[in-house]
Motif scaffolding. Structure first.
Motif, PDB file in Angstrom:
ATOM      1  N   LYS A 292       0.804  -1.223   0.000  1.00  0.00           N
ATOM      2  CA  LYS A 292       0.000   0.000   0.000  1.00  0.00           C
ATOM      3  C   LYS A 292       0.839   1.277   0.000  1.00  0.00           C
ATOM      4  O   LYS A 292       0.292   2.369  -0.144  1.00  0.00           O
ATOM      5  N   ILE A 293       2.158   1.160   0.148  1.00  0.00           N
ATOM      6  CA  ILE A 293       2.989   2.370   0.128  1.00  0.00           C
ATOM      7  C   ILE A 293       3.177   2.908  -1.287  1.00  0.00           C
ATOM      8  O   ILE A 293       3.602   4.052  -1.458  1.00  0.00           O
ATOM      9  N   PHE A 294       2.837   2.103  -2.299  1.00  0.00           N
ATOM     10  CA  PHE A 294       3.051   2.536  -3.682  1.00  0.00           C
ATOM     11  C   PHE A 294       1.847   3.351  -4.149  1.00  0.00           C
ATOM     12  O   PHE A 294       0.707   2.878  -4.079  1.00  0.00           O
ATOM     13  N   PRO A 295       2.077   4.575  -4.634  1.00  0.00           N
ATOM     14  CA  PRO A 295       0.957   5.454  -4.986  1.00  0.00           C
ATOM     15  C   PRO A 295       0.300   5.043  -6.305  1.00  0.00           C
ATOM     16  O   PRO A 295       0.934   4.482  -7.202  1.00  0.00           O
ATOM     17  N   GLY A 296      -0.983   5.327  -6.392  1.00  0.00           N
ATOM     18  CA  GLY A 296      -1.695   5.179  -7.649  1.00  0.00           C
ATOM     19  C   GLY A 296      -1.900   3.757  -8.113  1.00  0.00           C
ATOM     20  O   GLY A 296      -2.090   3.520  -9.314  1.00  0.00           O
ATOM     21  N   VAL A 297      -1.853   2.801  -7.189  1.00  0.00           N
ATOM     22  CA  VAL A 297      -2.046   1.395  -7.552  1.00  0.00           C
ATOM     23  C   VAL A 297      -3.445   0.970  -7.110  1.00  0.00           C
ATOM     24  O   VAL A 297      -3.786   1.068  -5.925  1.00  0.00           O
ATOM     25  N   ASP A 298      -4.243   0.496  -8.042  1.00  0.00           N
ATOM     26  CA  ASP A 298      -5.631   0.095  -7.763  1.00  0.00           C
ATOM     27  C   ASP A 298      -5.620  -1.357  -7.275  1.00  0.00           C
ATOM     28  O   ASP A 298      -5.665  -2.297  -8.071  1.00  0.00           O
ATOM     29  N   LEU A 299      -5.559  -1.526  -5.963  1.00  0.00           N
ATOM     30  CA  LEU A 299      -5.449  -2.853  -5.383  1.00  0.00           C
ATOM     31  C   LEU A 299      -6.809  -3.542  -5.313  1.00  0.00           C
ATOM     32  O   LEU A 299      -7.833  -2.874  -5.155  1.00  0.00           O
ATOM     33  N   PRO A 300      -6.830  -4.880  -5.418  1.00  0.00           N
ATOM     34  CA  PRO A 300      -8.096  -5.616  -5.266  1.00  0.00           C
ATOM     35  C   PRO A 300      -8.713  -5.341  -3.902  1.00  0.00           C
ATOM     36  O   PRO A 300      -8.028  -5.129  -2.901  1.00  0.00           O
TER      37      PRO A 300
END
Length: 305
Positions: A292-300
């Motif tokens: 979750k520290i990575f910005p702009g990633v649409d996680l499931p």
């Protein structure tokens, strides 16, 4: 084998009914031990009594009843509290009893603890564990142990009941913890790398399920990728091993290398990633939440969430 024909088992107690400790206590019950337990969460100990265990109000009260006491707590401070805090176990264990420490700690501290307990006539096994909650429940842990022959002589059947593999690494404490430190270096770096790779793929537009399927059948796979990225796919960050565990453990890795002036560039970077996750309020979530520290990633998202 009938109960009357079964060899007498050492009396065993376990302190710490977290994700690992509860499974270990259940494995001991499966192996026909009458298991005494203590946990600072009285409701956890009470729940285990419904499975046939016996709960004690303090580590000291439990220690007075056993030959082998297993400590499955988070860190050195909690081990100190179990042994030497109010109502602690160290003064209640009988001479010749064994304390089996399964925590990940500084190897130097572990060696010192062996001497402190020896002064009280208590034997000690440095016995960090690996394998996760599911393997703990099935008695399939890996144990990285070191200690005296006398400690092994009493504790061996207890170790065997909790694990599939017991490595004997030496005749004094500290060696087990050194190997666990190396294991945690790899585990932490692998989780951080898995999270980074998964985040990159998702950001690049690869469907998360397809990415997981391909990587887990390719040379880039690791046990940590396969295990922890499954949590990400499920959107479930219920802590089996929390982010803050790797803040601690990778900190111990770095601390152990510093006196040797030994460089650990990958461990240092992974530690910073877990620190960033913890500082963002994710310390109590599953360690896979480092993604979750990575910005702009649409996680499931979790189904039904």
């Amino acid at each position: 084998m009938n109960d009357e024909d079964r060899p007498a088992l050492p009396r065993v107690g376990l302190v710490g009914l977290g994700a690992m400790g509860l499974g270990m206590a259940r494995s001991l019950r499966t192996a026909h031990y009458d298991v005494g337990v203590h946990d600072r969460r009285s409701e956890a100990a009470a729940a285990f009594t419904r499975e046939g265990g016996t709960a004690f109000d303090s580590a000291g009260e439990l220690a007075a009843t056993v030959d082998v006491l297993v400590g499955v707590v988070v860190n050195a401070a909690q081990v100190e509290a179990v042994l030497f805090g109010p109502h602690g176990a160290a003064d209640r264990l009988r001479p010749g009893a064994v304390f089996v420490m399964c925590s990940t700690v500084d190897p130097v501290w572990s060696a010192e603890l062996e001497k402190r307990l020896a002064d009280k006539g208590v034997l000690f096994l440095d016995a960090p564990i690996s394998g996760g909650a599911a393997r703990a429940a099935n008695g399939e842990l890996t144990m990285m142990t070191s200690g005296s022959a006398a400690a092994y002589a009493l504790a061996d059947p207890v170790l065997e009941a909790m694990s599939s593999t017991v490595y004997r690494l030496g005749d004094h404490a500290g060696l087990g913890s050194k190997v666990k430190i190396v294991n945690q270096l790899l585990a932490g770096v692998h989780i951080a790398a898995a999270a980074e790779a998964m985040a990159l793929g998702i950001k690049a537009g690869v469907p998360a399920e397809a990415l997981y399927e391909v990587i887990t059948h390719s040379a880039g796979n690791s046990w940590m990728f396969e295990n922890r990225m499954a949590h990400v796919l499920a959107g479930d960050y219920t802590p089996l091993s929390a982010v803050d565990i790797f803040v601690k453990d990778l900190g111990l890795v770095l601390d152990s290398a510093r006196p040797e002036k030994f460089p650990l560039p990958l461990a240092s970077t992974a530690h910073q990633m877990f620190l960033q996750a913890s500082a963002s309020g994710l310390g109590g979530e599953d360690d896979s939440a480092v993604i979750k520290i990575f910005p702009g990633v649409d996680l499931p998202e979790q189904a039904g969430g």
